[in-house]
Scaffold this motif. Structure first.
Motif, PDB file in Angstrom:
ATOM      1  N   GLU A   2     -84.749 -92.648  35.479  1.00 13.73           N
ATOM      2  CA  GLU A   2     -85.499 -91.487  35.036  1.00 13.73           C
ATOM      3  C   GLU A   2     -86.704 -91.253  35.948  1.00 13.73           C
ATOM      4  OE1 GLU A   2     -87.497 -89.907  31.088  1.00 13.73           O
ATOM      5  OE2 GLU A   2     -86.543 -91.867  30.915  1.00 13.73           O
ATOM      6  N   GLU A   3     -87.017 -90.011  36.095  1.00  8.29           N
ATOM      7  CA  GLU A   3     -88.139 -89.666  36.952  1.00  8.29           C
ATOM      8  C   GLU A   3     -89.447 -90.177  36.334  1.00  8.29           C
ATOM      9  OE1 GLU A   3     -89.448 -85.753  39.503  1.00  8.29           O
ATOM     10  OE2 GLU A   3     -88.329 -85.519  37.638  1.00  8.29           O
ATOM     11  N   PHE A   5     -93.768 -90.147  36.910  1.00  9.19           N
ATOM     12  CA  PHE A   5     -94.863 -89.529  37.657  1.00  9.19           C
ATOM     13  C   PHE A   5     -96.031 -90.500  37.777  1.00  9.19           C
ATOM     14  CE2 PHE A   5     -92.331 -86.267  35.678  1.00  9.19           C
ATOM     15  CZ  PHE A   5     -92.091 -85.418  36.742  1.00  9.19           C
ATOM     16  N   VAL A  31     -98.602 -84.394  36.271  1.00 11.32           N
ATOM     17  CA  VAL A  31     -98.064 -83.388  35.352  1.00 11.32           C
ATOM     18  C   VAL A  31     -99.151 -83.073  34.329  1.00 11.32           C
ATOM     19  CG1 VAL A  31     -96.304 -82.860  33.648  1.00 11.32           C
ATOM     20  CG2 VAL A  31     -95.728 -84.246  35.641  1.00 11.32           C
ATOM     21  N   VAL A 125     -97.293 -77.695  33.004  1.00 11.47           N
ATOM     22  CA  VAL A 125     -96.202 -77.468  32.056  1.00 11.47           C
ATOM     23  C   VAL A 125     -96.784 -76.811  30.803  1.00 11.47           C
ATOM     24  CG1 VAL A 125     -94.414 -78.578  30.660  1.00 11.47           C
ATOM     25  CG2 VAL A 125     -94.931 -79.443  32.941  1.00 11.47           C
ATOM     26  N   VAL A 143     -95.159 -89.867  27.467  1.00 10.23           N
ATOM     27  CA  VAL A 143     -95.437 -89.021  26.309  1.00 10.23           C
ATOM     28  C   VAL A 143     -94.113 -88.509  25.747  1.00 10.23           C
ATOM     29  CG1 VAL A 143     -97.689 -88.277  27.147  1.00 10.23           C
ATOM     30  CG2 VAL A 143     -95.653 -86.917  27.696  1.00 10.23           C
ATOM     31  N   ALA A 145     -92.415 -85.228  23.647  1.00  6.34           N
ATOM     32  CA  ALA A 145     -92.562 -83.856  23.131  1.00  6.34           C
ATOM     33  C   ALA A 145     -91.209 -83.420  22.626  1.00  6.34           C
ATOM     34  CB  ALA A 145     -93.051 -82.913  24.233  1.00  6.34           C
ATOM     35  N   GLU A 148     -87.789 -84.870  23.895  1.00  6.12           N
ATOM     36  CA  GLU A 148     -87.855 -85.300  25.287  1.00  6.12           C
ATOM     37  C   GLU A 148     -88.962 -86.325  25.482  1.00  6.12           C
ATOM     38  OE1 GLU A 148     -87.282 -81.983  28.427  1.00  6.12           O
ATOM     39  OE2 GLU A 148     -88.680 -81.281  26.916  1.00  6.12           O
ATOM     40  N   ASP A 149     -88.778 -87.194  26.430  1.00  3.08           N
ATOM     41  CA  ASP A 149     -89.945 -87.983  26.834  1.00  3.08           C
ATOM     42  C   ASP A 149     -90.107 -87.937  28.343  1.00  3.08           C
ATOM     43  OD1 ASP A 149     -87.952 -89.630  27.664  1.00  3.08           O
ATOM     44  OD2 ASP A 149     -88.200 -91.081  26.033  1.00  3.08           O
ATOM     45  N   MET A 150     -91.284 -88.331  28.782  1.00  4.79           N
ATOM     46  CA  MET A 150     -91.595 -88.274  30.200  1.00  4.79           C
ATOM     47  C   MET A 150     -92.547 -89.428  30.495  1.00  4.79           C
ATOM     48  SD  MET A 150     -93.239 -85.084  32.191  1.00  4.79           S
ATOM     49  CE  MET A 150     -91.924 -83.935  31.933  1.00  4.79           C
TER      50      MET A 150
ATOM     51  N   LYS C  72     -91.996 -69.074  37.352  1.00  6.08           N
ATOM     52  CA  LYS C  72     -91.617 -70.334  36.710  1.00  6.08           C
ATOM     53  C   LYS C  72     -91.113 -70.086  35.295  1.00  6.08           C
ATOM     54  CE  LYS C  72     -94.188 -74.081  36.640  1.00  6.08           C
ATOM     55  NZ  LYS C  72     -95.408 -74.918  36.732  1.00  6.08           N
ATOM     56  N   MET C 190     -89.764 -79.401  28.613  1.00  7.28           N
ATOM     57  CA  MET C 190     -90.634 -79.965  29.660  1.00  7.28           C
ATOM     58  C   MET C 190     -89.892 -80.104  30.981  1.00  7.28           C
ATOM     59  SD  MET C 190     -93.035 -83.116  28.404  1.00  7.28           S
ATOM     60  CE  MET C 190     -91.812 -84.143  27.706  1.00  7.28           C
ATOM     61  N   LYS C 191     -88.679 -80.657  30.887  1.00  6.83           N
ATOM     62  CA  LYS C 191     -87.942 -80.927  32.125  1.00  6.83           C
ATOM     63  C   LYS C 191     -87.521 -79.635  32.800  1.00  6.83           C
ATOM     64  CE  LYS C 191     -87.010 -85.572  31.170  1.00  6.83           C
ATOM     65  NZ  LYS C 191     -86.783 -86.087  29.821  1.00  6.83           N
ATOM     66  N   ILE C 193     -89.116 -76.864  32.644  1.00 11.81           N
ATOM     67  CA  ILE C 193     -90.320 -76.270  33.227  1.00 11.81           C
ATOM     68  C   ILE C 193     -90.640 -76.942  34.555  1.00 11.81           C
ATOM     69  CG2 ILE C 193     -92.801 -75.913  32.927  1.00 11.81           C
ATOM     70  CD1 ILE C 193     -92.230 -75.781  29.875  1.00 11.81           C
TER      71      ILE C 193
END
Ligand SMILES: Cc1cc2nc3c(=O)[nH]c(=O)nc-3n(C[C@H](O)[C@H](O)[C@H](O)COP(=O)(O)OP(=O)(O)OC[C@H]3O[C@@H](n4cnc5c(N)ncnc54)[C@H](O)[C@@H]3O)c2cc1C
Ligand SMILES: Cc1cc2nc3c(=O)[nH]c(=O)nc-3n(C[C@H](O)[C@H](O)[C@H](O)COP(=O)(O)OP(=O)(O)OC[C@H]3O[C@@H](n4cnc5c(N)ncnc54)[C@H](O)[C@@H]3O)c2cc1C
Ligand SMILES: Nc1ncnc2c1ncn2[C@@H]1O[C@H](COP(=O)(O)O)[C@@H](O)[C@H]1O
Lengths: 430, 313, 258
Positions: A2-3, A5, A31, A125, A143, A145, A148-150, C72, C190-191, C193
């Protein structure tokens, strides 16, 4: 895989965008997540920004930023139900750049700072609300949302006064109502010429009023009135616990305030453009959380960074300062590749050294002082009574000042002891 | 040369109004008619001076398949313009004709204003927040027009006129009609209604509309709607919705029940003589645009009104 | 299948300000994707999700269109590529000029099976541009489409008219305008975006296109003003439901509208 940041910042208010700008400048992958459709869409301030710190971050920001007016006149008004008493301070020094203070409208200003961060390379974002911080092994790693997570090395919470991110991770407890105030504000549109004429301004000069007294129906707090280019920001900041206790409704108090003989003529004929209410952290030092944990920092209002001494409400400059300090700390941590609380400890250090914490300390006593009821009733009454005696010519011979003062004090039901104590406290805490 | 204004509408009632309108705009009004002899006679009775007759439509054809025929006809005859009934299909046909002929299409015209030699029209823009006045600059003007702009003339069955038969032009492409599912027929003409009861999103369930219909019966009113009830919820046919993208009404009485009063809706009711609002939210914008307002739960007010009206009879 | 979806960027109708003199100001307006075009974008994305291929978003308009947030925004809703014709000459374009410009842009886009448009633009709501575009391209053209499926190189659609729903089989490529209730557009994630910032964007000006009949407008706009306001009595009726009902009936019979 997974990406991931370098940094995720939650909240594109001034704290968040300042941090994002600084980090992106240094080439980090940042981000910046904002729940509103654009930065500033929902943000609220009275709107006077003490700009020095922004000038350090973005030199000569005023040339580019959407500022409304630079504040040359600072006025303090003591008001009773019928009367008011102004202290007017104008200093031409204030019209020199870098401006001491400027009035801004957050809808435009935050948006601009967000765009600056984007231009510097941050990935904005918008329209996404972060629900929680992702914790693994007691360390913030990302986080969440919706579904989804990031992930990122560091999370910066810049989510404002009711930051539930800081609460969720336990950096701060639930803010007590005693540590919070409610700010309400109306933006009132008037033609530019009318504003300049009414407030005696030339060009882009502006006025900032701090208002003490009847404005808040006896609830601890104060009022403000700031000039913009083609509008006036006017509002109140009132302690939450007393609002709850007394059952006073902010929306009603502000209507009284707008109708007050001091305020009404200044906004006459104006058109209501916006109404908003927002929490203001007011506990001062007493409410400040720990600022860091493994993988996470807290900034701005989320960290309780604001000062309200009755005459000035400040938080925007502290938000920017903390955002920048958090960014510097992340940059240091990145060099060592250590994002633990220890690795991020530069944040606390930089904050301690900065004007922000110095001011927080200076005003540490202000919240308690502000809660002194005398401030809202007795003193304004006294001042007004005094001024009335001085200026009201009823044919009786004028007394000397001292007996007049004594008479005013007597009428206002203040004891000399109160005066002495408040005088001392005030001098120490303001 | 006489200035001819043409009319093309899939609904006879709309054709009648458009003919009345065309007569005020040109020296002569002509109808382009698809249908049998009775349809031709009807057009004359409604005021047509001339009929261009496309004949009867075979079942496998769509009205849309007549666009090339209409385009050829317009090109040949060069009328001053053609008013197209603003049904959904009418809007598609007008757009395609405009592009085929390279002429102006004025959409959803609310008013025609003759200014010397030129014709100005107005319509709503920005969801009803503004009225735009504009002028056609090509020789042929196409306009889509909905119900309620002009009142139809009283029918005169004795009227006759010239009939021009028009040959069908084969279209270059064709869609195959697989099935036709009729919607419940609704022949409401809100624009002509003298009283309108208009339910809005304040109605919680479809069944509750029954109470609205009963109220309407007692008042001898038509039932309108706000858009969400017809599109999205599909509780009522689309023809019933009032507003910038729906019908414009001008009744003596408009009664909004559970309607908030967004501009997109209220632009359609401004010409009502008396406006009444029933809404539980005292701040609902419709109140400031009403003559009478009751702040309260429609589920209590409407039954009370029904009882009171019954008692009165 | 390759789909071109046309969307318009409009001043948010909620930000339209009526000045006291009756004129309209858009100075404070946020420019957003026209509401109803969100359904067209969603329909295109769903079709490609189901059948493979790509979605090309296309818009023509004044300089606001080139704003990075606006770009965007549309890409975060799922299209794979974005094509813009940005030219201030298109600021008050009539439906004909818009359609002719779109047709010229479509000619540069290469192979496609379907063009989708919204029901109508949120500012003008003329419901014309899609229909005119289809005719200019000489393609099968329909509006009021409430359902689209793709099978064997053909489009199976439902068309919701006032009195009936037509089930049609339409040869591809075609131009279809979808209804507002064809779907519920999803919110960008989110992804999506983040991905949006990296998708290809091609910008042209009018000079890059061969617009049929040049740039002449066919409609001259004379004025745009706020509608006449009628002052209403604004009488509030208080009391219990029964009393309020009686009072209302009293008022209405006095008005002579019962
Ligand atoms: C009425 C009033 C008057 C004031 N007057 C002044 C003044 O004159 N001068 C001054 O300096 N200060 C003033 N302040 C204080 C000042 O507004 C704040 O201190 C300042 O806004 C703090 O900035 P911030 O970036 O920390 O938080 P905020 O500006 O509150 O920004 C937080 C951001 O985070 C976003 N956000 C929140 N939660 C989430 C989430 N879960 N996911 C994604 N995004 C999220 C929000 O949308 C917002 O954009 C005033 C405050 C009020 C209420
Ligand atoms: C470009 C565009 C074009 C549009 N065109 C149209 C159009 O032509 N026509 C149209 O109507 N809309 C149109 N709309 C939609 C329009 O903006 C509004 O969304 C719509 O009119 C709102 O309908 P409403 O009043 O029924 O619903 P809402 O706005 O949801 O209002 C419901 C009201 O019911 C009240 N209520 C709820 N429960 C009760 C109760 N128990 N008792 C009493 N009151 C209750 C609520 O207080 C509320 O005020 C358009 C929108 C756009 C963007
Ligand atoms: N400038 C434009 N660029 C791209 N598509 C447009 C533009 N204007 C209109 N459209 C499309 O055409 C549809 C109908 O627009 P209108 O005829 O203005 O109501 C819209 O829903 C869009 O899909």
């Amino acid at each position: 895989m997974e990406e991931k940041f370098d940094v995720i910042i939650v909240g594109a208010g001034l704290a968040g965008s300042a941090a994002a700008y600084r980090l992106a400048q240094e080439g980090l992958e940042v981000v910046l997540i904002e729940r509103g459709p654009y930065p500033g869409a929902k943000n609220l301030s009275g709107g006077v920004l003490y700009g020095r710190v922004l000038n350090d971050l973005i030199p000569e920001y005023w040339k580019d930023a959407p500022i409304e007016r630079y504040i040359t006149n600072q006025r303090v008004a003591f008001i009773t139900e019928q009367a008011f008493f102004n202290i007017d301070f104008k200093n031409q020094v204030f019209s020199q750049t870098p401006y001491n203070a400027v009035s801004v409208l957050r809808g435009k200003f935050d948006r601009w700072l967000g765009e600056k961060a984007e231009e510097a390379g941050a990935m904005l974002v918008p329209g996404i609300r972060v629900d929680k911080v992702l914790i693994e092994d007691r360390r913030a790693v990302g986080v969440v949302a919706g579904d989804e997570d990031m992930r990122a090395d560091v999370i910066i919470a810049a989510d404002g006064a009711n930051s539930f991110l800081a609460q969720q991770v336990g950096l701060r407890g639930r803010f007590e109502t005693g540590h919070l105030a409610v700010g309400v504000k109306e933006l009132i549109g008037l033609p530019r010429e009318t504003i300049e004429e009414r407030f005696n301004l030339t060009g882009d000069e502006g006025v900032a009023y701090g208002v003490v007294g009847f404005a808040t129906r006896g609830v601890a707090g104060g009022g403000f009135l700031y000039t913009n280019k083609e509008s006036i920001s006017v509002g109140l900041v009132m302690h939450l616990d007393e609002l709850i206790e007394t059952g006073v409704k902010p929306a009603e108090v502000i209507e009284d305030f707008l109708a007050h003989p001091m305020v009404a003529p200044l906004i006459r004929g104006g058109k209501l453009l916006e109404y908003g209410a927002h929490l203001v952290p007011e506990g001062g030092l007493a409410m400040m959380p720990r600022l860091a944990m493994d993988g996470m920092l807290v900034t701005g209002d989320a960290a309780g960074l604001s000062v309200n001494n009755g005459f000035v409400v400040r938080g925007m400059d502290l938000a920017i300062a903390s955002g920048v300090a958090a960014a510097e700390a992340v940059l240091e941590a990145k060099k060592k590749n250590d994002f633990s609380a220890q690795g991020l400890s530069a944040y606390q250090r930089l904050m301690d050294e900065s004007f922000a914490m110095k001011d927080m300390r200076t005003y540490a006593g202000a919240p308690a002082f502000m809660k002194n009821d005398r401030l809202y009733e007795a003193y304004p009454e006294m001042l007004v009574s005094l001024m009335t005696q001085i200026y009201h010519h009823d044919g009786a011979p004028k007394q000397h000042l001292v007996p007049m003062v004594m008479k005013s004090i007597k009428e206002s039901k203040l004891s000399l002891f109160d005066l002495a104590v408040d005088g001392l406290k005030g001098a120490r805490s303001l | 040369m006489a200035k001819e204004m043409w009319v093309f509408a899939e609904k006879p009632a709309l054709q009648a109004e458009l003919l009345a309108c065309a007569k005020t705009l040109g020296d002569a009004a002509a109808a382009v008619v698809l249908g049998n002899q009775a349809a031709v006679d009807q057009a004359f009775a409604q005021g047509a001076d001339k009929v261009f007759w496309l004949g009867e439509k075979p079942d496998h054809l769509l009205l849309d398949d007549y666009v090339p025929t209409l385009a050829a006809l317009l090109k040949e005859q060069k009328p001053a313009g053609m008013l197209v009934g603003a049904t959904r299909r009418g809007k598609a046909i007008a757009g395609r004709l405009g592009a085929a002929l390279g002429v102006t299409v004025l959409a959803d015209v609310k008013k025609f204003i003759a200014e010397g030699d030129s014709l100005q029209v107005s319509h709503m823009v920005f969801g009803g927040a503004a009225v735009r006045l504009e002028k056609a600059v090509t020789d042929i003007m196409l306009a889509t027009v909905s119900f309620g702009i002009v009142e139809a003339l009283p029918p005169d069955p004795s009227r006759k006129g010239e009939v021009v038969k028009v040959a069908f032009v084969e279209p270059k492409w064709k869609a195959v009609l697989r099935e036709r599912k009729p919607r419940p027929p609704s022949s409401v003409n809100l624009a002509a209604a003298k009283k309108v009861v208009c339910p809005g999103r304040g109605i919680a369930k479809k069944e509750d509309l029954e109470m609205i219909f009963e109220l309407a019966r007692l008042l001898e009113a038509e039932v309108g709607a706000t858009r969400p009830l017809t599109e999205g919820l599909d509780w009522l046919p689309r023809e019933r919705y009032i507003g910038v993208s729906g019908a414009f009404v001008k009744p003596d009485l408009y009664l909004g029940v559970g309607v908030s009063g967004q501009a997109q809706h209220t632009v359609g009711i401004t010409e009502s003589r008396v406006i009444v609002a029933i809404n539980k939210d005292g701040e609902a914008p419709l109140f400031s645009q009403s003559d009478y307002g009751i702040v309260g739960d429609l589920y209590q007010i409407v039954p009370a009104l029904i009882n009171a009206l019954k008692a009165r009879k | 299948m390759n789909i071109i979806v046309c969307y318009k960027l409009v001043p948010d109708p909620e930000d339209v300000v009526a000045k006291p003199d009756g004129s309209i100001s858009l100075d404070q307006a946020e420019w957003i994707i026209s509401d109803y075009d969100l359904m067209a974008i969603e329909a295109a994305v769903q079709l490609v999700e189901a059948n493979g291929g790509k979605v090309m978003a296309l818009s023509v308009g004044p300089s606001q269109l080139a704003n990075s947030k606006a770009k965007k925004d549309v890409l975060s809703r799922g299209p794979d590529e974005l094509y813009l014709v940005v030219d201030d000459g298109l600021r008050d374009a009539d439906t004909s000029l818009t359609a002719r410009t779109l047709a010229a842009a479509v000619a540069k886009l290469g192979e496609f099976d379907l063009i989708l448009t919204g029901e109508g633009s949120a500012d003008l709501y003329f419901q014309q541009v899609g229909m005119q575009l289809g005719e200019l391209l000489g393609l099968p053209t329909f509006n009021a489409i409430s359902k689209v499926e793709w099978s064997g190189g053909k489009l199976a659609v439902e068309r919701s008219l006032e009195d009936e729903v037509e089930a049609l089989e339409v040869p591809a490529p075609a131009v279809l305008a979808v209804t507002t209730d064809i779907n519920q557009p999803r919110l960008p994630s989110m992804k999506e975006i983040l991905k949006a910032g990296k998708k290809p964007v091609v910008e042209w000006t009018l000079g890059d296109l061969a617009v049929q009949d040049g740039l002449a407008q066919r409609v001259e706009v004379l004025s745009v003003r706020s509608p006449k306001q009628v002052n209403r009595k604004q009488i509030r009726i208080e009391g219990k439901p029964e009393e309020a009902a009686q009072a209302l009936i009293g008022h209405l019979s006095k008005e002579g509208v019962l």
